[in-house]
Design a protein around this motif. Structure first.
Motif, short mmCIF file in Angstrom:
data_model
loop_
_atom_site.label_atom_id
_atom_site.label_comp_id
_atom_site.label_asym_id
_atom_site.label_seq_id
_atom_site.Cartn_x
_atom_site.Cartn_y
_atom_site.Cartn_z
N ALA A 106 0.96 -1.05 -0.03
CA ALA A 106 0.10 0.05 0.10
C ALA A 106 0.88 1.27 0.12
CB ALA A 106 -0.90 -0.08 1.23
N LEU A 107 2.00 1.05 0.37
CA LEU A 107 2.99 2.19 0.44
C LEU A 107 3.02 3.30 -0.78
CD1 LEU A 107 4.82 4.08 2.37
CD2 LEU A 107 6.73 2.47 1.61
N PRO A 108 3.10 3.10 -1.78
CA PRO A 108 3.15 3.99 -2.96
C PRO A 108 1.89 4.64 -3.21
CG PRO A 108 3.83 1.73 -3.98
CD PRO A 108 3.62 1.73 -2.26
N LEU A 109 0.94 3.99 -2.55
CA LEU A 109 -0.69 4.79 -2.73
C LEU A 109 -0.88 5.69 -1.72
CD1 LEU A 109 -2.29 1.34 -3.53
CD2 LEU A 109 -2.05 3.27 -5.30
N GLU A 110 -0.25 5.24 -0.57
CA GLU A 110 -0.07 6.09 0.61
C GLU A 110 0.39 7.55 0.35
OE1 GLU A 110 0.29 3.09 4.02
OE2 GLU A 110 1.07 4.98 4.89
N LEU A 111 1.73 7.19 -0.17
CA LEU A 111 2.40 8.45 -0.61
C LEU A 111 1.81 9.29 -1.49
CD1 LEU A 111 6.04 6.67 -1.11
CD2 LEU A 111 5.38 7.95 0.83
N ALA A 112 1.00 8.62 -2.28
CA ALA A 112 0.14 9.67 -3.56
C ALA A 112 -1.18 10.09 -2.68
CB ALA A 112 -0.05 8.50 -4.54
N GLY A 113 -1.15 9.90 -1.61
CA GLY A 113 -2.52 10.33 -0.80
C GLY A 113 -3.70 9.68 -1.00
N ALA A 114 -3.74 8.34 -1.34
CA ALA A 114 -4.90 7.56 -1.74
C ALA A 114 -5.59 7.17 -0.35
CB ALA A 114 -4.47 6.29 -2.37
N THR A 115 -6.97 7.18 -0.49
CA THR A 115 -7.69 7.13 0.70
C THR A 115 -7.73 5.66 1.00
OG1 THR A 115 -9.69 6.33 -0.39
CG2 THR A 115 -9.41 8.65 0.09
N ARG A 150 8.08 -11.05 -4.03
CA ARG A 150 6.57 -11.14 -4.61
C ARG A 150 5.99 -9.79 -4.22
NH1 ARG A 150 4.32 -15.95 -6.68
NH2 ARG A 150 6.08 -17.32 -7.21
N VAL A 151 6.34 -9.58 -2.75
CA VAL A 151 5.79 -8.26 -2.39
C VAL A 151 6.26 -7.20 -2.79
CG1 VAL A 151 5.60 -6.97 0.08
CG2 VAL A 151 5.73 -9.59 0.22
N GLY A 152 7.57 -7.17 -3.33
CA GLY A 152 8.29 -6.16 -3.76
C GLY A 152 7.73 -5.90 -5.30
N ILE A 153 7.31 -6.97 -6.04
CA ILE A 153 6.74 -6.76 -7.24
C ILE A 153 5.34 -6.20 -7.26
CG2 ILE A 153 5.60 -8.12 -9.31
CD1 ILE A 153 8.30 -10.04 -8.65
N ALA A 154 4.67 -6.62 -6.20
CA ALA A 154 3.17 -6.27 -6.01
C ALA A 154 3.08 -4.86 -5.62
CB ALA A 154 2.38 -6.95 -4.69
N ARG A 155 4.11 -4.36 -4.76
CA ARG A 155 4.28 -3.17 -4.41
C ARG A 155 4.64 -2.07 -5.58
NH1 ARG A 155 9.30 -1.41 -0.26
NH2 ARG A 155 10.49 -2.08 -2.11
N ALA A 156 5.52 -2.63 -6.56
CA ALA A 156 5.64 -1.81 -7.72
C ALA A 156 4.51 -1.55 -8.56
CB ALA A 156 7.05 -2.78 -8.43
N LEU A 157 3.74 -2.57 -8.33
CA LEU A 157 2.55 -2.64 -9.32
C LEU A 157 1.25 -1.66 -8.70
CD1 LEU A 157 2.25 -6.39 -10.31
CD2 LEU A 157 3.13 -4.44 -11.80
N SER A 158 1.39 -1.57 -7.46
CA SER A 158 0.01 -0.94 -6.93
C SER A 158 -0.35 0.35 -7.49
CB SER A 158 0.25 -0.98 -5.36
OG SER A 158 1.34 -0.04 -5.11
N SER A 159 0.64 1.29 -7.89
CA SER A 159 0.45 2.31 -8.20
C SER A 159 -0.12 2.64 -9.67
CB SER A 159 1.57 3.36 -8.02
OG SER A 159 2.53 3.04 -8.53
N ASN A 160 -0.16 1.29 -10.24
CA ASN A 160 -0.70 1.00 -11.51
C ASN A 160 0.35 1.80 -12.53
OD1 ASN A 160 -2.39 0.21 -13.38
ND2 ASN A 160 -3.89 1.51 -13.44
#
Lengths: 275, 219
Positions: A106-115, A150-160
């Motif tokens: 979730a971190l990249p989304l959190e950084l971008a200010g997502a709810t 796998r977590v690293g990959i998912a994290r990289a993908l989370s911000s689409n």
């Protein structure tokens, strides 16, 4: 999608070290949806090259164009916004030990200010994609190396992102886990149509994953082309020697004693404990 | 005898805890940002500001080089300016705080520098702004070390607070000096020492517990 034009990176002389040229006029074109490998030995400049794409390293001269924008001209304010369009996966995973699997992704989304709702909506489907549904609330210390990646990959993908930068992503993993991670990346490329830049020192990774490959030596791309072509007819000495390593690895693989692969494996275990 | 000793011992313990708690809180409020900036203002770091390093590095070192009892006496004019008096429990909080700020700053700096540089790089690659790197990555990852450091500071402050007792601040140190030493009451001295040992044990155990809870690196 990504175009590097005459990219030069020079590290200024410091006390105790002379000026060092890491990249010498690099030209590289990467089309959308393509998986391009950059292979070379340590010190060839491949890590610097990939870091010039998301500006973790600033090129000394030349231009880097991503999706039509020359990113070397971006201001300090705009740079983080640009970087959110690229995902990056690292050799040593670089997960936050204080966050669970879910919160790391979730971190990249959190950084971008997502709810919270937006985060859950983006992260929940990623867990099954990387096969970690049952590890949602675990901490990185409880995971194996392959699971961490796998977590690293998912994290990289989370911000689409449109682009995935992979920096030696399998170098800290054992051969079996390496195969699984490469399959996962290939699958993600097909499903999401992501452009990928893959840094590696192993020809096997290039062979399993990439459409095209650029071979680097001493800050220069010495050979570039479709993967089949390079494997069938390697022209440059560096390419030939990298391919020879692969053959040696293959032969050593049949005997379980001290092989280069086993060495990578041990370092993978050590890295796993650190994380 | 115990019935007469217990109330003053209790009061002195209360005073000591009050001095330590207040000075630790104020010192953290100042020491935390100072430590964060010391850890991030070096060459090529998040908030590169070499002047900051050049000014505050030596200042922190200077404050830490002065023996506490001398610091407490030397800053009496400042103490008087801040609280209006240089005697009593509240007055003791000033030198305790002044001594603790650089101590805490160095501890925070150290804990933050322990965080793997790869995490900073990863956060930047995700599009973290410099402030976000601090709040979302460096501080949470350094938290176990920070808690350990603050516990260490609290224990050090308990020791220091006994010293300010000598300059009229109240608390357990004051009790030990006035009753135990000057009035030849070894029973009071023993009671003070035992109380200090118990207080330090409790503080240390509580700090260790919190640090363990915050530490997810070994599960």
């Amino acid at each position: 999608m990504i175009r590097l034009s005459n990219v030069q990176k020079t590290y200024a002389a410091r006390r105790g070290s002379d000026e060092h040229v890491a990249l010498h006029g690099i030209n590289l074109d990467i089309a959308a949806g393509e998986i391009v490998g950059v292979i070379g030995r340590s010190g060839a400049g491949k890590s610097t090259l990939i870091r010039c794409i998301n500006l973790l390293e600033t090129p000394t001269s030349g231009s880097v164009t991503v999706d039509g924008t020359d990113v070397t001209t971006l201001s300090k304010r705009d740079l983080p916004l640009f970087r959110r369009q690229l995902g990056m996966v690292f050799q040593h995973f670089n997960l936050l030990s204080s966050r669970t699997v879910f919160d790391n992704i979730a971190l990249p989304l959190e950084l971008a200010g997502a709810t919270k709702a937006e985060i859950a909506k983006a992260v929940d489907p990623l867990l099954p994609l990387v096969g970690l549904e049952d590890k949602r609330d675990r901490y990185p210390a409880e995971l194996s190396g392959g699971q961490k990646q796998r977590v690293g990959i998912a994290r990289a993908l989370s911000s689409n992102p449109k682009v995935l930068l992979c920096d030696e992503v399998t170098s800290a993993l054992d051969p079996e886990t390496t195969r699984q991670i490469l399959t996962l990346l290939k699958d993600i490329n097909k499903r999401l149509g992501l452009t990928m830049v893959v840094i590696t020192h192993e020809m096997a990774v290039v062979k399993a994953l990439c459409d095209r490959v650029a071979v680097m030596d001493a800050g220069v791309i010495v050979e570039e082309g479709a993967v089949e072509g390079i494997f069938a007819d390697p022209k440059h000495a560096t390419t030939q020697s990298l391919l020879a390593d692969e053959f040696m690895d293959f032969r050593a693989g049949s005997d379980a004693n001290s092989t280069p692969k086993t060495n990578t494996n041990t370092s993978g275990v050590a890295a796993g404990q650190e994380g | 005898m115990f019935s007469t000793l217990a109330p003053i011992l209790l009061q002195a313990t209360g005073e000591t805890l009050y001095m330590v708690a207040v000075s630790l809180t104020i010192a953290t409020a100042f020491g935390l940002p100072l430590g964060v900036l010391l850890a991030t203002s070096g060459r090529g770091e998040l908030f590169e500001a070499l002047w900051f390093q050049r000014v505050f590095g030596p200042l922190v070192n200077a404050t830490r080089s002065v023996p506490f009892i001398i610091l407490a006496v030397a800053i009496i004019p400042f103490t008087r300016f801040v609280v209006g008096t240089s005697i009593g429990t509240s007055a003791a909080i000033v030198p305790l705080t002044v001594a603790a700020i650089p101590f805490i700053a160095r501890i925070i700096e150290g804990a933050m520098r322990e965080v793997d540089g790869g995490l900073i790089e990863a956060a930047q690659a995700m599009g973290a702004r410099p402030v976000q790197v601090v709040t979302k990555v460096l501080l949470p990852e350094a938290l176990p070390g920070i808690i350990h450091g603050l516990t260490l500071t609290a224990v050090t402050l308990i020791g220091y607070s006994a010293m300010v007792g000598a300059v009229g601040a109240g608390g357990l140190g004051d009790l030990g000096i006035r009753y135990g030493y000057q009035r030849f009451r070894p029973d009071v001295m023993a009671a003070v020492v035992i109380t200090l040992i118990v207080v330090v044990q409790v503080v240390q155990s509580f700090g260790d517990y919190l640090a363990r809870k915050a530490d997810k690196r070994n599960i």
